[in-house]
Structures are given as structure tokens and as C-alpha cells.
Design a protein around this motif. Structure first.
Motif, PDB file in Angstrom:
ATOM      1  N   LEU A   1       4.218  -4.193   2.052  1.00  0.00           N
ATOM      2  CA  LEU A   1       4.241  -2.930   2.777  1.00  0.00           C
ATOM      3  C   LEU A   1       3.888  -3.167   4.240  1.00  0.00           C
ATOM      4  O   LEU A   1       3.084  -4.039   4.559  1.00  0.00           O
ATOM      5  CB  LEU A   1       3.242  -1.944   2.158  1.00  0.00           C
ATOM      6  CG  LEU A   1       3.441  -1.601   0.679  1.00  0.00           C
ATOM      7  CD1 LEU A   1       2.350  -0.628   0.220  1.00  0.00           C
ATOM      8  CD2 LEU A   1       4.816  -1.008   0.427  1.00  0.00           C
TER       9      LEU A   1
ATOM     10  N   GLY B   1       0.303   0.914   4.997  1.00  0.00           N
ATOM     11  CA  GLY B   1       0.675  -0.137   4.060  1.00  0.00           C
ATOM     12  C   GLY B   1      -0.387  -1.217   3.969  1.00  0.00           C
ATOM     13  O   GLY B   1      -0.671  -1.732   2.884  1.00  0.00           O
TER      14      GLY B   1
ATOM     15  N   SER C   1      -2.451  -2.048   0.614  1.00  0.00           N
ATOM     16  CA  SER C   1      -2.390  -3.409   0.091  1.00  0.00           C
ATOM     17  C   SER C   1      -3.784  -3.977  -0.130  1.00  0.00           C
ATOM     18  O   SER C   1      -4.052  -4.648  -1.138  1.00  0.00           O
ATOM     19  CB  SER C   1      -1.600  -4.310   1.047  1.00  0.00           C
ATOM     20  OG  SER C   1      -0.262  -3.865   1.176  1.00  0.00           O
TER      21      SER C   1
ATOM     22  N   ARG D   1       1.446   5.025  -0.746  1.00  0.00           N
ATOM     23  CA  ARG D   1       1.795   3.610  -0.653  1.00  0.00           C
ATOM     24  C   ARG D   1       1.104   2.805  -1.753  1.00  0.00           C
ATOM     25  O   ARG D   1       1.661   1.855  -2.299  1.00  0.00           O
ATOM     26  CB  ARG D   1       1.412   3.041   0.723  1.00  0.00           C
ATOM     27  CG  ARG D   1       1.948   3.800   1.924  1.00  0.00           C
ATOM     28  CD  ARG D   1       3.463   4.013   1.895  1.00  0.00           C
ATOM     29  NE  ARG D   1       4.241   2.798   1.864  1.00  0.00           N
ATOM     30  CZ  ARG D   1       4.561   2.069   2.929  1.00  0.00           C
ATOM     31  NH1 ARG D   1       4.119   2.417   4.129  1.00  0.00           N
ATOM     32  NH2 ARG D   1       5.314   0.990   2.815  1.00  0.00           N
TER      33      ARG D   1
ATOM     34  N   GLU E   1       2.977   3.097  -4.911  1.00  0.00           N
ATOM     35  CA  GLU E   1       4.143   2.205  -4.890  1.00  0.00           C
ATOM     36  C   GLU E   1       3.764   0.824  -5.424  1.00  0.00           C
ATOM     37  O   GLU E   1       4.523   0.214  -6.187  1.00  0.00           O
ATOM     38  CB  GLU E   1       4.686   2.071  -3.461  1.00  0.00           C
ATOM     39  CG  GLU E   1       5.363   3.311  -2.910  1.00  0.00           C
ATOM     40  CD  GLU E   1       5.861   3.088  -1.493  1.00  0.00           C
ATOM     41  OE1 GLU E   1       6.292   1.943  -1.182  1.00  0.00           O
ATOM     42  OE2 GLU E   1       5.809   4.026  -0.685  1.00  0.00           O
ATOM     43  N   LEU E   2       2.592   0.358  -5.018  1.00  0.00           N
ATOM     44  CA  LEU E   2       2.142  -0.967  -5.450  1.00  0.00           C
ATOM     45  C   LEU E   2       1.783  -0.981  -6.933  1.00  0.00           C
ATOM     46  O   LEU E   2       2.111  -1.932  -7.645  1.00  0.00           O
ATOM     47  CB  LEU E   2       0.937  -1.400  -4.610  1.00  0.00           C
ATOM     48  CG  LEU E   2       1.212  -1.654  -3.126  1.00  0.00           C
ATOM     49  CD1 LEU E   2      -0.088  -1.898  -2.375  1.00  0.00           C
ATOM     50  CD2 LEU E   2       2.149  -2.833  -2.948  1.00  0.00           C
TER      51      LEU E   2
END
Length: 250
Positions: free
Chosen positions: A65, A70, A74, A159, A162-163
Motif C-alpha cells: 500500500l 497505507g 501496513s 486500507r 484490504e490487508l
């Protein structure tokens, strides 16, 4: 959710903090014992990966990301995986965002950059304690408060999801209809999408209601959009009827 209920119940505690003139003494304690190097540096996602013990397996994010949100997402993913608390952290983060939306006072506070850093940290510490958040989630939210990044929490949470989905091998499919799909049709659609995506991935269906499409269905998954709505078909028909007729071809 029970977790969201506990967060909402802490609003009175939060309001007491805003009325308090004294600064929290917890800040130094947080910096000494709670905050890990992963979260203190804007480039902490890279630092975290190199901070693992030599004998430990190197943890990597499943999807790269970009941007500030992002990077934060992360770093939280790496910390959650290392603590073996990915599902718990995801649930807590989403509960926090949901509770935030339901508290106008708190959301204004989060977006107000003029609030003192110590006040922000004290508020987040208190709310996390009352909600019984894990140390990973609490540390992360404290860092956002320290850095004035709490106003980006919704984007960071998206985000992060998403991970977690990539970690679980899930692919989100957004299905837009005028009314909720019957269970049988939802199951059939999910099976069809599963066939398209193939093995090794799991379809996670999310329904969205939008009366403006007039009828039919719109499916979004990955980079693909399958638009079978009445609204779109009506527009296509309108364009077709407005096109000039070539009499020579008759």
C-alpha cells in the motif's frame, strides 16, 4: 456490537477529559512502555520488518500500500500478525470507527487539530481502557493521537481491511440492488463469482442498496464491474434511439 457499546459508554469519560485543565501524566509512560518503534516513524513499516529477531520469520504485507494511510495500515498489520491478533485488531479498529461515527462530540474532537496532544492521548488511552482494547490497537491509536492523524482513521481502517482480506485470501464483491437479495439468489450469485475468481480465493459478498439504479443488479469485484441495472440499460437504449439511421444500409 458489544465492543462498540463499550466505546459509546465511555463518552462521559471522554467529556470529562475535555473539561479537565490538567495534562495527563500518562504520556511519558506510553512513550516508555507502550509505544513500539514500529509506530513512531513515518516509515515504520520498513523499520518494523527489520526489527524482527534474526531467527524469526520475516513478516511481509500481502499487498503493498502507498501513501500515509497505507503506511500506517501496513505497520498495524505487521504488529497485529506478530502478536497473533489480526482478527481481534481488525474487529477493534472497525468498532472504534463505527462508534466514532455515532458520537458527534468525539468526531469533532478527532478532526480538531487545535486540541492539545496530551489531551488527545489522554482521551484515547481512557477510551481504549474502557473498551478493553488489545495493546496493539491501543498503542496504534495512541500514536495516531500523538501524530495528529486520528482524523484519517476511517481511511486507515479501510486500507487495513484490504490487508486482512488479502491475508485471508478473500475477494470483496459489492452487489448493488434496489432491494436486498433473497438468500437463495445471494447464494447463487456468490457461487457464480466463486467460479469466476477460481480456487484459492474466497468471495466475501457485501450488499449495497441503491434505489437510483431502478432495478437489476451491479456487481463490483477486483477491477471488474458488471452493470446489469435498469438505469444503465435505459441509457444504452436512449443512446441507440438517438443515433441517426443509415438508410443506405437498409
Amino acid at each position: 456490537m458489544a465492543m462498540a457499546g463499550r466505546i459509546r459508554s465511555s463518552v462521559s469519560f471522554f467529556q470529562k477529559i475535555l473539561r479537565s485543565d490538567s495534562l495527563s501524566t500518562q504520556r511519558s509512560t506510553v512513550q516508555r512502555t507502550l509505544l513500539c518503534p514500529t509506530f513512531t516513524n513515518p516509515e515504520f513499516s520498513r523499520n518494523y520488518a527489520t526489527a524482527s529477531a534474526p531467527k524469526e520469520e520475516k513478516i511481509k504485507v500481502p499487498v503493498v500500500l502507498f501513501g500515509g494511510s497505507g503506511n500506517y495500515a501496513s505497520a498495524l498489520y505487521l504488529a497485529a500478525v506478530k502478536a497473533n491478533a489480526l482478527d481481534k485488531v481488525e474487529s477493534e479498529l472497525l468498532d472504534f470507527v463505527e462508534a466514532l461515527k455515532r458520537s458527534p462530540t468525539f468526531i469533532l474532537f478527532v478532526k480538531d487539530l487545535s486540541a492539545q496532544r496530551d489531551t488527545r492521548v489522554k482521551a484515547i488511552n481512557g477510551i481504549c481502557d474502557e473498551a478493553k482494547f488489545s495493546e496493539v490497537t491501543k498503542n496504534f491509536l495512541v500514536i495516531l493521537a500523538e501524530n495528529g492523524r486520528l482524523r484519517h482513521i476511517e481511511t486507515i481502517a479501510k486500507r487495513f481491511v484490504e490487508l486482512t482480506m488479502a491475508h485471508k485470501g478473500e475477494v470483496k464483491a459489492i452487489v448493488t440492488t434496489v432491494i436486498p437479495l433473497p438468500l437463495e439468489e445471494e447464494k447463487e450469485l456468490k457461487e457464480t463469482l466463486q467460479d469466476i475468481i477460481g480456487h484459492g480465493k474466497k468471495v466475501k459478498l457485501e450488499q449495497k442498496i441503491d434505489p437510483s439504479i431502478l432495478g437489476g443488479i451491479v456487481v463490483e469485484f477486483g477491477q471488474k464491474v458488471l452493470d446489469m441495472s435498469i438505469k444503465t440499460r435505459a441509457r444504452q437504449m436512449e443512446r441507440f434511439l438517438r443515433e441517426p439511421i443509415n438508410l443506405d444500409s437498409l
